[in-house]
Design an enzyme around this catalytic site. Sequence first.
Site, PDB file in Angstrom:
ATOM      1  N   ARG A  14      35.486  49.421  32.755  1.00  0.00           N
ATOM      2  CA  ARG A  14      34.751  50.675  32.911  1.00  0.00           C
ATOM      3  C   ARG A  14      35.695  51.735  33.478  1.00  0.00           C
ATOM      4  O   ARG A  14      36.369  51.484  34.468  1.00  0.00           O
ATOM      5  CB  ARG A  14      33.573  50.472  33.869  1.00  0.00           C
ATOM      6  CG  ARG A  14      32.515  51.567  33.872  1.00  0.00           C
ATOM      7  CD  ARG A  14      31.555  51.434  32.724  1.00  0.00           C
ATOM      8  NE  ARG A  14      30.812  50.192  32.708  1.00  0.00           N
ATOM      9  CZ  ARG A  14      29.565  50.049  33.179  1.00  0.00           C
ATOM     10  NH1 ARG A  14      28.941  51.073  33.710  1.00  0.00           N
ATOM     11  NH2 ARG A  14      28.950  48.880  33.074  1.00  0.00           N
ATOM     12  N   SER A 102      27.078  52.175  29.584  1.00  0.00           N
ATOM     13  CA  SER A 102      25.698  52.033  30.028  1.00  0.00           C
ATOM     14  C   SER A 102      25.129  53.374  30.481  1.00  0.00           C
ATOM     15  O   SER A 102      25.019  54.304  29.696  1.00  0.00           O
ATOM     16  CB  SER A 102      25.616  50.971  31.124  1.00  0.00           C
ATOM     17  OG  SER A 102      24.291  50.728  31.507  1.00  0.00           O
ATOM     18  N   HIS A 103      24.812  53.490  31.765  1.00  0.00           N
ATOM     19  CA  HIS A 103      24.177  54.692  32.303  1.00  0.00           C
ATOM     20  C   HIS A 103      25.168  55.691  32.878  1.00  0.00           C
ATOM     21  O   HIS A 103      24.760  56.746  33.358  1.00  0.00           O
ATOM     22  CB  HIS A 103      23.187  54.291  33.407  1.00  0.00           C
ATOM     23  CG  HIS A 103      23.857  53.602  34.561  1.00  0.00           C
ATOM     24  ND1 HIS A 103      24.143  52.256  34.542  1.00  0.00           N
ATOM     25  CD2 HIS A 103      24.316  54.070  35.746  1.00  0.00           C
ATOM     26  CE1 HIS A 103      24.740  51.935  35.675  1.00  0.00           C
ATOM     27  NE2 HIS A 103      24.854  53.015  36.426  1.00  0.00           N
ATOM     28  N   LYS A 112      31.798  45.468  27.615  1.00  0.00           N
ATOM     29  CA  LYS A 112      31.155  44.260  28.131  1.00  0.00           C
ATOM     30  C   LYS A 112      31.566  43.113  27.219  1.00  0.00           C
ATOM     31  O   LYS A 112      31.322  43.153  26.007  1.00  0.00           O
ATOM     32  CB  LYS A 112      29.640  44.429  28.160  1.00  0.00           C
ATOM     33  CG  LYS A 112      29.164  45.503  29.132  1.00  0.00           C
ATOM     34  CD  LYS A 112      27.646  45.613  29.169  1.00  0.00           C
ATOM     35  CE  LYS A 112      27.201  46.652  30.186  1.00  0.00           C
ATOM     36  NZ  LYS A 112      25.711  46.771  30.255  1.00  0.00           N
ATOM     37  N   ASP A 243      17.874  52.395  29.571  1.00  0.00           N
ATOM     38  CA  ASP A 243      19.132  52.996  29.978  1.00  0.00           C
ATOM     39  C   ASP A 243      20.014  53.211  28.742  1.00  0.00           C
ATOM     40  O   ASP A 243      19.580  52.971  27.612  1.00  0.00           O
ATOM     41  CB  ASP A 243      19.829  52.164  31.058  1.00  0.00           C
ATOM     42  CG  ASP A 243      20.286  50.798  30.577  1.00  0.00           C
ATOM     43  OD1 ASP A 243      19.853  50.359  29.495  1.00  0.00           O
ATOM     44  OD2 ASP A 243      21.096  50.155  31.279  1.00  0.00           O
ATOM     45  N   ASP A 245      22.593  51.855  27.202  1.00  0.00           N
ATOM     46  CA  ASP A 245      22.871  50.796  26.232  1.00  0.00           C
ATOM     47  C   ASP A 245      21.664  49.898  26.007  1.00  0.00           C
ATOM     48  O   ASP A 245      21.768  48.877  25.316  1.00  0.00           O
ATOM     49  CB  ASP A 245      24.081  49.968  26.655  1.00  0.00           C
ATOM     50  CG  ASP A 245      23.914  49.280  28.007  1.00  0.00           C
ATOM     51  OD1 ASP A 245      23.090  49.764  28.824  1.00  0.00           O
ATOM     52  OD2 ASP A 245      24.594  48.275  28.258  1.00  0.00           O
ATOM     53  N   ASP A 247      19.986  47.746  27.653  1.00  0.00           N
ATOM     54  CA  ASP A 247      19.824  46.376  28.135  1.00  0.00           C
ATOM     55  C   ASP A 247      18.882  46.313  29.329  1.00  0.00           C
ATOM     56  O   ASP A 247      18.500  45.234  29.769  1.00  0.00           O
ATOM     57  CB  ASP A 247      21.178  45.729  28.473  1.00  0.00           C
ATOM     58  CG  ASP A 247      21.924  46.433  29.604  1.00  0.00           C
ATOM     59  OD1 ASP A 247      21.535  47.555  29.980  1.00  0.00           O
ATOM     60  OD2 ASP A 247      22.911  45.856  30.096  1.00  0.00           O
ATOM     61  N   ARG A 248      18.472  47.487  29.860  1.00  0.00           N
ATOM     62  CA  ARG A 248      17.486  47.542  30.938  1.00  0.00           C
ATOM     63  C   ARG A 248      16.301  48.381  30.497  1.00  0.00           C
ATOM     64  O   ARG A 248      16.447  49.322  29.727  1.00  0.00           O
ATOM     65  CB  ARG A 248      18.090  48.173  32.200  1.00  0.00           C
ATOM     66  CG  ARG A 248      19.126  47.332  32.895  1.00  0.00           C
ATOM     67  CD  ARG A 248      19.513  47.956  34.220  1.00  0.00           C
ATOM     68  NE  ARG A 248      20.180  49.238  34.028  1.00  0.00           N
ATOM     69  CZ  ARG A 248      20.132  50.240  34.905  1.00  0.00           C
ATOM     70  NH1 ARG A 248      19.423  50.124  36.019  1.00  0.00           N
ATOM     71  NH2 ARG A 248      20.774  51.364  34.676  1.00  0.00           N
ATOM     72  N   HIS A 330      17.119  44.280  35.040  1.00  0.00           N
ATOM     73  CA  HIS A 330      17.748  43.381  34.077  1.00  0.00           C
ATOM     74  C   HIS A 330      16.870  42.135  33.983  1.00  0.00           C
ATOM     75  O   HIS A 330      16.511  41.532  35.012  1.00  0.00           O
ATOM     76  CB  HIS A 330      19.148  42.968  34.533  1.00  0.00           C
ATOM     77  CG  HIS A 330      20.194  44.008  34.310  1.00  0.00           C
ATOM     78  ND1 HIS A 330      20.752  44.252  33.078  1.00  0.00           N
ATOM     79  CD2 HIS A 330      20.792  44.873  35.154  1.00  0.00           C
ATOM     80  CE1 HIS A 330      21.649  45.216  33.175  1.00  0.00           C
ATOM     81  NE2 HIS A 330      21.692  45.614  34.442  1.00  0.00           N
TER      82      HIS A 330
END
Length: 454
Positions: A14, A102-103, A112, A243, A245, A247-248, A330
């Site tokens: 990241r 992501s966010h 990832k 979010d 990507d 995933d949440r 998550h």
Amino acid sequence: MDGLSSIIKAYDVRGVVPDQWDEGVARRIGAAFAELVWQESRATAVVTAHDMRDSSVPLSRAFAEGVLSRGVDVVEAGLGSTDLLYFASGSLGVPGAMFTASHNPAQYNGIKLCRAGATPVGQDSGLATLREWAERDSYDRAPGRTASIEQRDLLAEYAAHLRSLVDLSTIRPLRVVVDAGNGMGGHTVPVVLAGLPVEVLPLYFELDGSFPNHEANPLDPANLVDLQAEVRRTGADIGLAFDGDADRVFVVDERGEAVSPSAITALVAVRELAKGRGTTVIHNLITSRAVPEIVREHGGEPVRTRVGHSFIKAEMARTDAVFGGEHSAHYYFRDFWRADTGMLAAMHVLAALGEQSRPLSELTAGYTRYAASGEINSTVADAAGRTRAVREAFEEQDGVTVDELDGLTVDLPDGSWFNLRASNTEPLLRLNVEAPDRARMTELRDRVLEMVRA
């Protein structure tokens, strides 16, 4: 670029593009990852996917060049959510790389990484080696084969798999506001929910990595305001916020009130336990104490773990848990290669709501038992010293228990507890407090914050 420790973190890659990393770094990381998975398991292919950020395509293509240079094939799944990448890794049985931050704000990007079957790659399970090899950027082994690249659209297969796990075809009709935050939920939600008795009212489905409407981080209450207002305005049954990507997922009830991720964890855990195919449920130590209570009441065995997906997934593998949940929204499923997927969690909530007649606020009330502070961050110069001072203030009191599984957790005899954790990347202490009622929670929260910020 050397010094990749600034971008290769505990769980992923990241950093700011191009200041901290660029296509050249991505190419070296791709070569190192291909070499790592080849040496571990003789992997001959890696699958990639990417989000909607402007830098995601060039970074993923450069990474692919690095993979190919080590004689390992690349399957490009193209645009996708992180859980689509996990689906690809699991269903194809190959390691994977998802390009997303992501966010994080638009100038960031990241990777990832996972092994075949969506098994995570973390600092202690491959990332440290990968960093060392990418910095060195030279290998003794000849590639041994000429690798190739293939484009493959997996969105329809991903959607079909999710729909095989949660049947929404017979639920009562629901009106659902979905805030995709200009992230990947705008790409996946319409396909997954197409043709079901769910009327989707979209907010910010346009893919835009500059996030023109709000940050794609529903953990911040400020980013739920538009969703809450739209749920109230339209009279919708439920609101969902993903979010960047996807995933949440965060959930808002018909009143526009946020439903805590702990309540969602308990709700989904009960549904997974009801299948009768396992009893273990993982929860991190910051989820509400209502979660283990409810799991036990439904015949399950709760297992407490540290915060972070690598810890959750490792514990799920060790215990063969059916489900796992975190306070950060998550949600992990054994039926989804133990990976986290916001979409599958959302489908469970839609099913639970649509299989009965009560509104969501009444349905989730039974999973909410205590008053929680949410996570409160404090900038401190000496996190260890502040934590030690808080421990010393509480540990000698009668009936108080202390543990350091992840930061400092203090349990008080009246049922209140708090956890104080230092950030891995910033000079921050993160405080979470829970108590039997709001007055006691507020009192305990303020007392600990006074010591932290002294």
